[in-house]
Design a protein around this motif. Structure first.
Motif, PDB file in Angstrom:
ATOM      1  N   ARG A   1       0.863  -1.189   0.120  1.00  0.00           N
ATOM      2  CA  ARG A   1      -0.135   0.150  -0.063  1.00  0.00           C
ATOM      3  C   ARG A   1       0.983   1.227  -0.197  1.00  0.00           C
ATOM      4  NH1 ARG A   1      -5.461   0.826   2.284  1.00  0.00           N
ATOM      5  NH2 ARG A   1      -5.705   1.555   0.039  1.00  0.00           N
ATOM      6  N   SER A   2       1.836   1.320   0.885  1.00  0.00           N
ATOM      7  CA  SER A   2       2.716   2.537   0.893  1.00  0.00           C
ATOM      8  C   SER A   2       3.472   2.838  -0.300  1.00  0.00           C
ATOM      9  CB  SER A   2       3.700   2.467   2.284  1.00  0.00           C
ATOM     10  OG  SER A   2       4.572   3.503   1.900  1.00  0.00           O
ATOM     11  N   THR A   3       4.086   1.494  -0.841  1.00  0.00           N
ATOM     12  CA  THR A   3       4.528   1.676  -2.344  1.00  0.00           C
ATOM     13  C   THR A   3       3.700   2.115  -3.369  1.00  0.00           C
ATOM     14  OG1 THR A   3       5.940  -0.269  -1.672  1.00  0.00           O
ATOM     15  CG2 THR A   3       6.088   0.386  -3.851  1.00  0.00           C
ATOM     16  N   VAL A   4       2.530   1.540  -3.859  1.00  0.00           N
ATOM     17  CA  VAL A   4       1.783   2.041  -4.640  1.00  0.00           C
ATOM     18  C   VAL A   4       1.000   3.376  -4.504  1.00  0.00           C
ATOM     19  CG1 VAL A   4       1.540  -0.165  -5.805  1.00  0.00           C
ATOM     20  CG2 VAL A   4      -0.217   0.425  -4.269  1.00  0.00           C
ATOM     21  N   ILE A   5       0.579   3.669  -3.303  1.00  0.00           N
ATOM     22  CA  ILE A   5       0.013   4.950  -2.861  1.00  0.00           C
ATOM     23  C   ILE A   5       1.015   6.274  -3.122  1.00  0.00           C
ATOM     24  CG2 ILE A   5      -1.228   6.489  -1.358  1.00  0.00           C
ATOM     25  CD1 ILE A   5      -2.269   3.691  -0.039  1.00  0.00           C
ATOM     26  N   GLY A   6       2.280   5.784  -2.656  1.00  0.00           N
ATOM     27  CA  GLY A   6       3.234   6.934  -2.591  1.00  0.00           C
ATOM     28  C   GLY A   6       3.828   7.007  -4.238  1.00  0.00           C
ATOM     29  N   ASN A   7       3.695   5.931  -4.826  1.00  0.00           N
ATOM     30  CA  ASN A   7       4.216   6.058  -6.204  1.00  0.00           C
ATOM     31  C   ASN A   7       3.196   7.024  -7.147  1.00  0.00           C
ATOM     32  OD1 ASN A   7       6.204   5.394  -8.369  1.00  0.00           O
ATOM     33  ND2 ASN A   7       4.520   4.272  -9.246  1.00  0.00           N
ATOM     34  N   ALA A   8       2.010   6.727  -6.835  1.00  0.00           N
ATOM     35  CA  ALA A   8       0.829   7.364  -7.620  1.00  0.00           C
ATOM     36  C   ALA A   8       0.746   8.803  -7.336  1.00  0.00           C
ATOM     37  CB  ALA A   8      -0.529   6.673  -7.369  1.00  0.00           C
ATOM     38  N   LEU A   9       0.977   8.950  -5.928  1.00  0.00           N
ATOM     39  CA  LEU A   9       0.957  10.494  -5.626  1.00  0.00           C
ATOM     40  C   LEU A   9       2.217  11.274  -6.019  1.00  0.00           C
ATOM     41  CD1 LEU A   9       0.019  10.199  -1.730  1.00  0.00           C
ATOM     42  CD2 LEU A   9      -1.210  11.008  -3.830  1.00  0.00           C
ATOM     43  N   ALA A  10       3.227  10.660  -6.261  1.00  0.00           N
ATOM     44  CA  ALA A  10       4.477  11.066  -6.980  1.00  0.00           C
ATOM     45  C   ALA A  10       4.211  11.528  -8.248  1.00  0.00           C
ATOM     46  CB  ALA A  10       5.642  10.185  -6.962  1.00  0.00           C
ATOM     47  N   ASN A  11       3.514  10.441  -9.031  1.00  0.00           N
ATOM     48  CA  ASN A  11       3.129  10.708 -10.249  1.00  0.00           C
ATOM     49  C   ASN A  11       2.094  12.007 -10.539  1.00  0.00           C
ATOM     50  OD1 ASN A  11       4.831   8.539 -10.976  1.00  0.00           O
ATOM     51  ND2 ASN A  11       2.931   6.981 -11.210  1.00  0.00           N
ATOM     52  N   ILE A  12       1.289  11.982  -9.711  1.00  0.00           N
ATOM     53  CA  ILE A  12       0.293  13.055  -9.781  1.00  0.00           C
ATOM     54  C   ILE A  12       0.829  14.321  -9.409  1.00  0.00           C
ATOM     55  CG2 ILE A  12      -1.837  13.738  -8.902  1.00  0.00           C
ATOM     56  CD1 ILE A  12      -2.495  10.734  -8.132  1.00  0.00           C
ATOM     57  N   ALA A  13       1.601  14.445  -8.354  1.00  0.00           N
ATOM     58  CA  ALA A  13       2.693  15.579  -8.032  1.00  0.00           C
ATOM     59  C   ALA A  13       3.164  16.133  -9.387  1.00  0.00           C
ATOM     60  CB  ALA A  13       3.450  15.617  -6.847  1.00  0.00           C
ATOM     61  N   GLU A  14       3.819  15.102 -10.197  1.00  0.00           N
ATOM     62  CA  GLU A  14       4.786  15.318 -11.432  1.00  0.00           C
ATOM     63  C   GLU A  14       3.689  16.025 -12.307  1.00  0.00           C
ATOM     64  OE1 GLU A  14       8.201  12.264 -10.720  1.00  0.00           O
ATOM     65  OE2 GLU A  14       6.583  11.866 -12.051  1.00  0.00           O
ATOM     66  N   LYS A  15       2.431  15.655 -12.491  1.00  0.00           N
ATOM     67  CA  LYS A  15       1.722  16.175 -13.434  1.00  0.00           C
ATOM     68  C   LYS A  15       1.299  17.481 -13.033  1.00  0.00           C
ATOM     69  CE  LYS A  15      -1.754  14.958 -16.586  1.00  0.00           C
ATOM     70  NZ  LYS A  15      -1.471  14.645 -18.138  1.00  0.00           N
ATOM     71  N   HIS A  16       1.549  17.790 -12.029  1.00  0.00           N
ATOM     72  CA  HIS A  16       1.148  19.512 -11.485  1.00  0.00           C
ATOM     73  C   HIS A  16       2.439  20.093 -11.825  1.00  0.00           C
ATOM     74  CE1 HIS A  16      -2.486  17.763 -10.098  1.00  0.00           C
ATOM     75  NE2 HIS A  16      -3.061  19.173  -9.659  1.00  0.00           N
ATOM     76  N   GLY A  17       3.566  19.753 -12.400  1.00  0.00           N
ATOM     77  CA  GLY A  17       4.659  20.401 -12.363  1.00  0.00           C
ATOM     78  C   GLY A  17       5.713  20.286 -11.440  1.00  0.00           C
ATOM     79  N   TYR A  18       5.355  19.784 -10.160  1.00  0.00           N
ATOM     80  CA  TYR A  18       6.464  19.443  -8.998  1.00  0.00           C
ATOM     81  C   TYR A  18       7.718  18.539  -9.526  1.00  0.00           C
ATOM     82  CZ  TYR A  18       3.349  21.448  -5.742  1.00  0.00           C
ATOM     83  OH  TYR A  18       2.202  22.374  -5.282  1.00  0.00           O
ATOM     84  N   GLN A  19       8.714  18.854  -8.967  1.00  0.00           N
ATOM     85  CA  GLN A  19       9.867  17.926  -9.059  1.00  0.00           C
ATOM     86  C   GLN A  19       9.909  17.157  -7.657  1.00  0.00           C
ATOM     87  OE1 GLN A  19      12.964  18.182 -11.093  1.00  0.00           O
ATOM     88  NE2 GLN A  19      13.512  16.191 -10.010  1.00  0.00           N
ATOM     89  N   THR A  20       9.637  15.865  -7.835  1.00  0.00           N
ATOM     90  CA  THR A  20       9.304  14.985  -6.943  1.00  0.00           C
ATOM     91  C   THR A  20      10.635  14.049  -6.478  1.00  0.00           C
ATOM     92  OG1 THR A  20       8.804  12.879  -8.482  1.00  0.00           O
ATOM     93  CG2 THR A  20       7.239  14.334  -7.562  1.00  0.00           C
ATOM     94  N   VAL A  21      10.820  13.737  -5.237  1.00  0.00           N
ATOM     95  CA  VAL A  21      12.074  12.825  -4.476  1.00  0.00           C
ATOM     96  C   VAL A  21      11.417  11.792  -3.952  1.00  0.00           C
ATOM     97  CG1 VAL A  21      13.949  13.116  -3.094  1.00  0.00           C
ATOM     98  CG2 VAL A  21      13.381  15.118  -4.436  1.00  0.00           C
ATOM     99  N   ARG A  22      11.414  10.544  -4.483  1.00  0.00           N
ATOM    100  CA  ARG A  22      10.757   9.404  -3.882  1.00  0.00           C
ATOM    101  C   ARG A  22      12.102   8.965  -2.821  1.00  0.00           C
ATOM    102  NH1 ARG A  22       8.751   9.738  -9.110  1.00  0.00           N
ATOM    103  NH2 ARG A  22       6.608   8.400  -9.475  1.00  0.00           N
ATOM    104  N   ILE A  23      11.681   8.803  -1.796  1.00  0.00           N
ATOM    105  CA  ILE A  23      12.454   8.385  -0.594  1.00  0.00           C
ATOM    106  C   ILE A  23      12.117   7.085  -0.063  1.00  0.00           C
ATOM    107  CG2 ILE A  23      13.672   8.909   1.676  1.00  0.00           C
ATOM    108  CD1 ILE A  23      13.158  12.052   0.924  1.00  0.00           C
ATOM    109  N   ASN A  24      12.825   6.019  -0.084  1.00  0.00           N
ATOM    110  CA  ASN A  24      12.645   4.677   0.506  1.00  0.00           C
ATOM    111  C   ASN A  24      13.457   4.694   1.813  1.00  0.00           C
ATOM    112  OD1 ASN A  24      11.964   2.035   1.178  1.00  0.00           O
ATOM    113  ND2 ASN A  24      13.084   1.255  -0.913  1.00  0.00           N
TER     114      ASN A  24
END
Length: 563
Positions: free
Chosen positions: A134-157
């Protein structure tokens, strides 16, 4: 194109702008039935103001509205109902989607700003279970959605690679571990040792002491403890990376808890400087009683630091390193109190940016109605689930389309997509019952259903031999296409709402609804009939392909062109 604006503006004009367009827009509703129109304005709040019944107010407003973007406006009891000009709206939305392609719905709201996302974060030396999905796929989707809004994303494990559990694991390894078994299957064997330790500790309390002593040796830099810890970590990362590759999830940082060991003293010193540290039963804490929260533990009576100290050090590091505008922690709902304490402590330290840190909680994946437990060995291993899903998807595909040219690739996309979609179609705070059979159905509210709809739309374009053709749509005003057009029009707002609410299920539910609407359209209309509307119908199909593909991509799901 905001379809609500012209309707709201027309109503505002009738009211001599006693309500603003924005205020009216906030009150607009969707009529219960399609035949009642596309937009509805309730007049209950105006009845008292004008000393008339809501129905009389609605009749007065409706009688005066004339607007080219509206086919008609009628009073329906206490509501003013607006019918959009289908031809104008459909031509606009289809042209926009075909011109912008995958960029449809994109925004520059986050330009030149970054968002850090703390996601996945499994514990090393334990298998990657369904509980970490859940954390993996929810977080990854939120990162994709943030990028769609023009943000630079930093995915941290933020790997769980420190703590007393590693002392317990070392103690178990020393007591019962067999090198040849562990080397052959490291993670499964380490899990067996971990479960055995907790079983034996129920009747042998000395084991707990032994585990704590091994962790103390690890903290003190003991060579043997360090060697085993490093080995556990490296083996775990290799196993985790297999799963991330299957899920097509990447990370920009894999700094785990151990990375912050040398950064916690600064946190303690800063808290002392700001006079925020208090002694409580020998331990050092930050008092948060002014916000009705229990104190945040910073240092135990034996001098050991805790999660709070480590997470504060991580937050300081991330702000200095990435200068985040927002920082999201995609972590289970059981940690809600911890994050309230952490964020408040950072605010008390004077960090304004701490107001932009958010905990994104989610519910459990259940097995037979119960939460899975690593300690008791009650887990479902994610890698096994993914490989089984791919195999079952392959069987389904071979039955439905034995001549498919790339069955292995499509089986992978469908199997993995089914697992991800099953998670993300649910509100993230809901608990989810694990059911591989349900996930893989080609009908109903599933990922394969949406993927199959996308593939069906692609096949229509192939038959028409216009897959990448430049189409020039006119307007459509028939009843079959209109529900599809309205959904296509809504996509940018759906993305926006999903981001504002940190809720990928908004997009998942949207693509399901679009797939259902398109299949209903396809069942009623002969798309390839050679008449003057054929090109516009094909433009609608092409727009559906673009939007379904992009919606699935934001969720982290692939969209096969053939199935």
């Amino acid at each position: 194109m905001d379809i609500t604006k012209p309707f709201a503006a027309a109503i505002a004009a009738q009211l001599d702008h006693q309500l603003t367009i924005e205020e009216i827009g906030a009150l607009l509703e969707k009529p219960k039935f399609e035949a009642q129109g596309d937009l509805a304005f309730p007049c209950f709040t105006l009845a008292k103001k004008f000393r008339k019944s809501p129905a009389a107010v609605a009749a007065d407003i409706a009688s005066g509205i004339q607007d080219s973007s509206l086919a008609k406006v009628v009073a329906d009891g206490p509501y003013v109902n607006g019918f959009l000009n289908r031809s104008t709206v459909s031509q606009h939305v289809l042209t926009t989607i075909l011109e912008t392609g995958a960029s449809y719905g994109s925004s520059s709201a986050g330009a030149d700003r970054s968002i850090t996302l703390d996601l996945s974060s499994p514990n090393i030396a334990k298998p990657f279970s369904m509980g970490h999905l859940r954390s993996t796929v929810i977080g990854n989707a939120l990162a994709n959605i943030a990028e769609k809004h023009g943000y630079q994303t930093v995915r941290i494990n933020h790997l769980g690679d420190w703590g007393t559990q590693f002392g317990k694991l070392i103690a178990a390894y020393k007591k019962w571990g067999k090198d040849e078994q562990i080397e052959a299957n490291p993670i499964k064997e380490l899990l067996k040792l971990y479960v055995k330790f907790h079983e034996e500790a129920k009747t042998d309390p000395a084991l707990e002491i032994e585990g704590r002593l091994w962790f103390k040796r690890l903290e003190d830099g003991d060579g043997e403890a360090q060697r085993l810890w490093t080995w556990f970590r490296e083996e775990s990362l290799q196993e985790f990376n297999k799963i991330y590759e299957l899920l097509d999830v990447r990370f920009d940082s894999v700094h785990g808890e151990a990375f912050y060991n040398d950064k916690m003293d600064e946190v303690v010193e800063l808290l002392k400087e700001k006079k925020l540290l208090q002694e409580s039963e020998g331990a050092e804490v930050v008092d948060l009683s002014d916000h009705d929260l229990p104190p945040l533990l910073i240092r135990k009576s034996d001098g050991a630091t805790l999660y709070g100290t480590r997470d504060a050090a991580a937050a300081l590091y991330r702000q200095r390193q990435y200068h985040f505008a927002e920082s999201l922690y995609v972590v289970g709902q059981e940690q809600s109190l911890h994050f309230k304490q952490l964020f408040l402590t950072l605010q008390k330290m004077g960090y304004e940016w701490a107001q932009h840190m958010h905990h994104i909680p989610f519910g459990f994946i259940l097995k037979n109605g119960k939460k899975m437990s690593t300690r008791k060995g009650e887990i479902v291993l994610l890698e096994e689930v993914i490989r089984e899903a791919i195999e079952l998807a392959g069987q389904n595909i071979r039955e439905k389309n034995p001549s498919l040219p790339n069955p292995a690739e499509v089986a992978h996309q469908v199997g993995v997509g089914a697992i991800i979609f099953h998670d993300l179609k649910n509100d993230r705070q809901s608990n989810i019952e694990f059911s591989l059979e349900h996930m893989l159905r080609f009908e109903g509210a599933t990922g394969p259903y949406v993927q199959y709809t996308h593939a069906r739309a692609c096949s229509i374009l192939r038959k028409a031999e216009i897959y990448n053709a430049q189409l020039t749509p006119n307007g459509l005003d028939d009843d079959a296409s209109w529900p599809v057009i309205k959904l296509l029009l809504a996509f940018p707002e759906v993305i926006n709402r999903s981001f504002k609410e940190y809720e990928p299920s908004v997009i998942a539910k949207f693509v399901l609804e679009l797939a259902q609407a398109f299949n209903a359209f396809y069942g009623k209309v002969k798309v390839l009939s050679e008449d003057r509307e054929q090109e516009t119908r094909l433009a609608l199909v092409q727009a559906v392909v673009i939007v379904l593909n992009e919606g699935l991509r934001l969720l982290g799901v692939k969209a096969p062109m053939e199935m």
